[in-house]
Scaffold this motif. Sequence first.
Motif, PDB file in Angstrom:
ATOM      1  N   ASP A 189      49.953  40.045  34.373  1.00  0.00           N
ATOM      2  CA  ASP A 189      51.384  39.771  34.470  1.00  0.00           C
ATOM      3  C   ASP A 189      52.118  41.001  34.953  1.00  0.00           C
ATOM      4  OD1 ASP A 189      51.225  37.147  33.484  1.00  0.00           O
ATOM      5  OD2 ASP A 189      51.185  37.882  31.417  1.00  0.00           O
ATOM      6  N   PRO A 190      53.184  40.834  35.654  1.00  0.00           N
ATOM      7  CA  PRO A 190      53.737  39.584  36.176  1.00  0.00           C
ATOM      8  C   PRO A 190      53.000  39.120  37.428  1.00  0.00           C
ATOM      9  CG  PRO A 190      55.196  41.410  36.688  1.00  0.00           C
ATOM     10  CD  PRO A 190      54.062  41.974  35.882  1.00  0.00           C
ATOM     11  N   GLN A 191      53.031  37.817  37.654  1.00  0.00           N
ATOM     12  CA  GLN A 191      52.433  37.213  38.841  1.00  0.00           C
ATOM     13  C   GLN A 191      53.529  36.560  39.674  1.00  0.00           C
ATOM     14  OE1 GLN A 191      48.982  34.713  38.588  1.00  0.00           O
ATOM     15  NE2 GLN A 191      48.285  35.703  36.704  1.00  0.00           N
ATOM     16  N   ILE A 192      53.368  36.638  40.990  1.00  0.00           N
ATOM     17  CA  ILE A 192      54.296  35.973  41.904  1.00  0.00           C
ATOM     18  C   ILE A 192      53.501  35.327  43.019  1.00  0.00           C
ATOM     19  CG2 ILE A 192      56.220  37.557  41.424  1.00  0.00           C
ATOM     20  CD1 ILE A 192      55.620  38.890  44.166  1.00  0.00           C
ATOM     21  N   ALA A 193      54.102  34.351  43.681  1.00  0.00           N
ATOM     22  CA  ALA A 193      53.482  33.726  44.850  1.00  0.00           C
ATOM     23  C   ALA A 193      53.538  34.715  46.013  1.00  0.00           C
ATOM     24  CB  ALA A 193      54.216  32.441  45.222  1.00  0.00           C
ATOM     25  N   ASP A 194      52.523  34.679  46.850  1.00  0.00           N
ATOM     26  CA  ASP A 194      52.463  35.636  47.962  1.00  0.00           C
ATOM     27  C   ASP A 194      53.523  35.381  49.033  1.00  0.00           C
ATOM     28  OD1 ASP A 194      51.273  33.339  48.994  1.00  0.00           O
ATOM     29  OD2 ASP A 194      49.639  34.414  49.970  1.00  0.00           O
ATOM     30  N   ASP A 195      54.211  34.239  48.977  1.00  0.00           N
ATOM     31  CA  ASP A 195      55.278  33.993  49.952  1.00  0.00           C
ATOM     32  C   ASP A 195      56.669  34.345  49.402  1.00  0.00           C
ATOM     33  OD1 ASP A 195      55.577  31.896  48.182  1.00  0.00           O
ATOM     34  OD2 ASP A 195      55.642  30.342  49.724  1.00  0.00           O
ATOM     35  N   HIS A 227      49.425  29.405  46.948  1.00  0.00           N
ATOM     36  CA  HIS A 227      49.959  28.127  46.460  1.00  0.00           C
ATOM     37  C   HIS A 227      48.956  27.360  45.616  1.00  0.00           C
ATOM     38  CE1 HIS A 227      53.823  28.298  48.381  1.00  0.00           C
ATOM     39  NE2 HIS A 227      53.229  28.766  49.471  1.00  0.00           N
ATOM     40  N   ASP A 228      47.674  27.657  45.779  1.00  0.00           N
ATOM     41  CA  ASP A 228      46.639  27.005  44.984  1.00  0.00           C
ATOM     42  C   ASP A 228      46.402  27.705  43.646  1.00  0.00           C
ATOM     43  OD1 ASP A 228      45.528  29.324  45.982  1.00  0.00           O
ATOM     44  OD2 ASP A 228      43.875  28.318  47.030  1.00  0.00           O
ATOM     45  N   GLY A 229      47.133  28.799  43.392  1.00  0.00           N
ATOM     46  CA  GLY A 229      47.005  29.529  42.135  1.00  0.00           C
ATOM     47  C   GLY A 229      45.952  30.614  42.145  1.00  0.00           C
ATOM     48  N   LEU A 230      45.162  30.690  43.209  1.00  0.00           N
ATOM     49  CA  LEU A 230      44.108  31.695  43.288  1.00  0.00           C
ATOM     50  C   LEU A 230      44.694  33.083  43.532  1.00  0.00           C
ATOM     51  CD1 LEU A 230      41.486  29.820  45.478  1.00  0.00           C
ATOM     52  CD2 LEU A 230      41.535  30.060  42.990  1.00  0.00           C
ATOM     53  N   CYS A 231      44.096  34.076  42.919  1.00  0.00           N
ATOM     54  CA  CYS A 231      44.535  35.458  43.098  1.00  0.00           C
ATOM     55  C   CYS A 231      44.245  35.896  44.537  1.00  0.00           C
ATOM     56  CB  CYS A 231      43.797  36.366  42.122  1.00  0.00           C
ATOM     57  SG  CYS A 231      44.291  38.092  42.231  1.00  0.00           S
ATOM     58  N   VAL A 232      45.264  36.417  45.215  1.00  0.00           N
ATOM     59  CA  VAL A 232      45.080  36.872  46.595  1.00  0.00           C
ATOM     60  C   VAL A 232      45.335  38.360  46.757  1.00  0.00           C
ATOM     61  CG1 VAL A 232      45.568  34.624  47.620  1.00  0.00           C
ATOM     62  CG2 VAL A 232      47.436  36.249  47.276  1.00  0.00           C
ATOM     63  N   GLU A 261      46.794  45.406  48.091  1.00  0.00           N
ATOM     64  CA  GLU A 261      45.358  45.292  47.799  1.00  0.00           C
ATOM     65  C   GLU A 261      44.944  43.833  47.892  1.00  0.00           C
ATOM     66  OE1 GLU A 261      44.003  48.129  47.739  1.00  0.00           O
ATOM     67  OE2 GLU A 261      45.892  49.163  47.460  1.00  0.00           O
ATOM     68  N   ARG A 262      43.921  43.560  48.706  1.00  0.00           N
ATOM     69  CA  ARG A 262      43.489  42.183  48.935  1.00  0.00           C
ATOM     70  C   ARG A 262      42.080  41.891  48.439  1.00  0.00           C
ATOM     71  NH1 ARG A 262      47.041  43.046  53.307  1.00  0.00           N
ATOM     72  NH2 ARG A 262      48.376  41.251  53.702  1.00  0.00           N
ATOM     73  N   GLY A 263      41.469  42.776  47.755  1.00  0.00           N
ATOM     74  CA  GLY A 263      40.136  42.518  47.234  1.00  0.00           C
ATOM     75  C   GLY A 263      39.095  43.373  47.918  1.00  0.00           C
ATOM     76  N   PRO A 264      37.883  43.303  47.500  1.00  0.00           N
ATOM     77  CA  PRO A 264      37.367  42.390  46.495  1.00  0.00           C
ATOM     78  C   PRO A 264      37.886  42.753  45.105  1.00  0.00           C
ATOM     79  CG  PRO A 264      35.674  43.969  47.096  1.00  0.00           C
ATOM     80  CD  PRO A 264      36.854  44.222  47.984  1.00  0.00           C
ATOM     81  N   PHE A 265      37.873  41.758  44.225  1.00  0.00           N
ATOM     82  CA  PHE A 265      38.346  41.953  42.866  1.00  0.00           C
ATOM     83  C   PHE A 265      37.141  42.055  41.937  1.00  0.00           C
ATOM     84  CE2 PHE A 265      41.568  39.010  44.878  1.00  0.00           C
ATOM     85  CZ  PHE A 265      42.357  40.047  45.322  1.00  0.00           C
ATOM     86  N   THR A 266      37.389  42.412  40.696  1.00  0.00           N
ATOM     87  CA  THR A 266      36.292  42.547  39.742  1.00  0.00           C
ATOM     88  C   THR A 266      36.246  41.349  38.802  1.00  0.00           C
ATOM     89  OG1 THR A 266      35.186  44.107  38.263  1.00  0.00           O
ATOM     90  CG2 THR A 266      37.583  43.894  38.022  1.00  0.00           C
ATOM     91  N   VAL A 289      41.327  41.252  37.832  1.00  0.00           N
ATOM     92  CA  VAL A 289      40.091  40.725  37.254  1.00  0.00           C
ATOM     93  C   VAL A 289      40.189  39.210  37.392  1.00  0.00           C
ATOM     94  CG1 VAL A 289      38.645  40.562  35.192  1.00  0.00           C
ATOM     95  CG2 VAL A 289      40.012  42.633  35.603  1.00  0.00           C
ATOM     96  N   VAL A 290      39.213  38.593  38.050  1.00  0.00           N
ATOM     97  CA  VAL A 290      39.266  37.156  38.317  1.00  0.00           C
ATOM     98  C   VAL A 290      38.060  36.442  37.712  1.00  0.00           C
ATOM     99  CG1 VAL A 290      40.605  37.437  40.448  1.00  0.00           C
ATOM    100  CG2 VAL A 290      38.121  37.382  40.566  1.00  0.00           C
ATOM    101  N   ASP A 291      38.248  35.138  37.448  1.00  0.00           N
ATOM    102  CA  ASP A 291      37.136  34.330  36.962  1.00  0.00           C
ATOM    103  C   ASP A 291      36.303  33.846  38.148  1.00  0.00           C
ATOM    104  OD1 ASP A 291      38.539  32.188  38.097  1.00  0.00           O
ATOM    105  OD2 ASP A 291      39.089  31.300  36.168  1.00  0.00           O
ATOM    106  N   ASP A 292      35.292  33.036  37.875  1.00  0.00           N
ATOM    107  CA  ASP A 292      34.405  32.557  38.936  1.00  0.00           C
ATOM    108  C   ASP A 292      35.133  31.720  39.976  1.00  0.00           C
ATOM    109  OD1 ASP A 292      32.242  33.831  37.770  1.00  0.00           O
ATOM    110  OD2 ASP A 292      31.612  32.056  36.636  1.00  0.00           O
ATOM    111  N   GLY A 293      36.253  31.102  39.605  1.00  0.00           N
ATOM    112  CA  GLY A 293      37.027  30.287  40.537  1.00  0.00           C
ATOM    113  C   GLY A 293      38.033  31.090  41.346  1.00  0.00           C
ATOM    114  N   GLY A 294      38.248  32.354  41.003  1.00  0.00           N
ATOM    115  CA  GLY A 294      39.193  33.188  41.738  1.00  0.00           C
ATOM    116  C   GLY A 294      40.581  33.279  41.124  1.00  0.00           C
ATOM    117  N   TYR A 295      40.740  32.779  39.899  1.00  0.00           N
ATOM    118  CA  TYR A 295      42.030  32.852  39.208  1.00  0.00           C
ATOM    119  C   TYR A 295      42.138  34.156  38.431  1.00  0.00           C
ATOM    120  CZ  TYR A 295      42.364  27.931  40.355  1.00  0.00           C
ATOM    121  OH  TYR A 295      42.416  26.743  41.034  1.00  0.00           O
ATOM    122  N   ALA A 296      43.307  34.779  38.443  1.00  0.00           N
ATOM    123  CA  ALA A 296      43.514  36.057  37.759  1.00  0.00           C
ATOM    124  C   ALA A 296      43.447  35.888  36.247  1.00  0.00           C
ATOM    125  CB  ALA A 296      44.857  36.653  38.162  1.00  0.00           C
TER     126      ALA A 296
END
Length: 155
Positions: free
Chosen positions: A26-32, A55-60, A89-94, A117-124
């Motif tokens: 936190d905090p999180q915002i949409a990339d647009d 928009h899909d909720g995935l960490c970018v 910073e665009r990744g890779p993430f841990t 830090v992201v899960d297997d689906g790419g969510y923060a």
Amino acid sequence: MTIDKLHSPRDRWGSVTVADAMGPADPQIADDTIVDAALDILDVADADFLVLHGHDGLCVGLVTRAQFGPYRARSWYTERTAVSAIVHERGPFTRPGVSLSSAIDVMRARDLRACPVVDDGGYALGVLTVAAHAHSSSQPSRSPGAVRRVPPFGG
């Protein structure tokens, strides 16, 4: 995957993991989000970074206060520019199960102060920061007789 597995205090070899040291994403915002709005969120939250998601909720990515530096003057340009268009910073993430020492080595090599830090689906799930690492390395070991090597920063 269950919360218990994601936030396991030790990996299978007994070393400290990223999950032990990460803070909230936190905090999180949409990339647009436009830069002006992102600056307001950064200031109100008194944060050092914002986690970006699509928009899909995935960490970018993640954008730091320093990366917003050139945009602090708030011109007509910041009213029309999306955060995704500025350097961040665009990744890779841990991942939470990665050993903390390995994650810190990668952060040091990439000169990062924070890493999502992201899960297997790419969510923060959280953010690993230099400050969190310093805090976790100052904590006493939870395993009797364990020897811990804490790599110095900057060298």
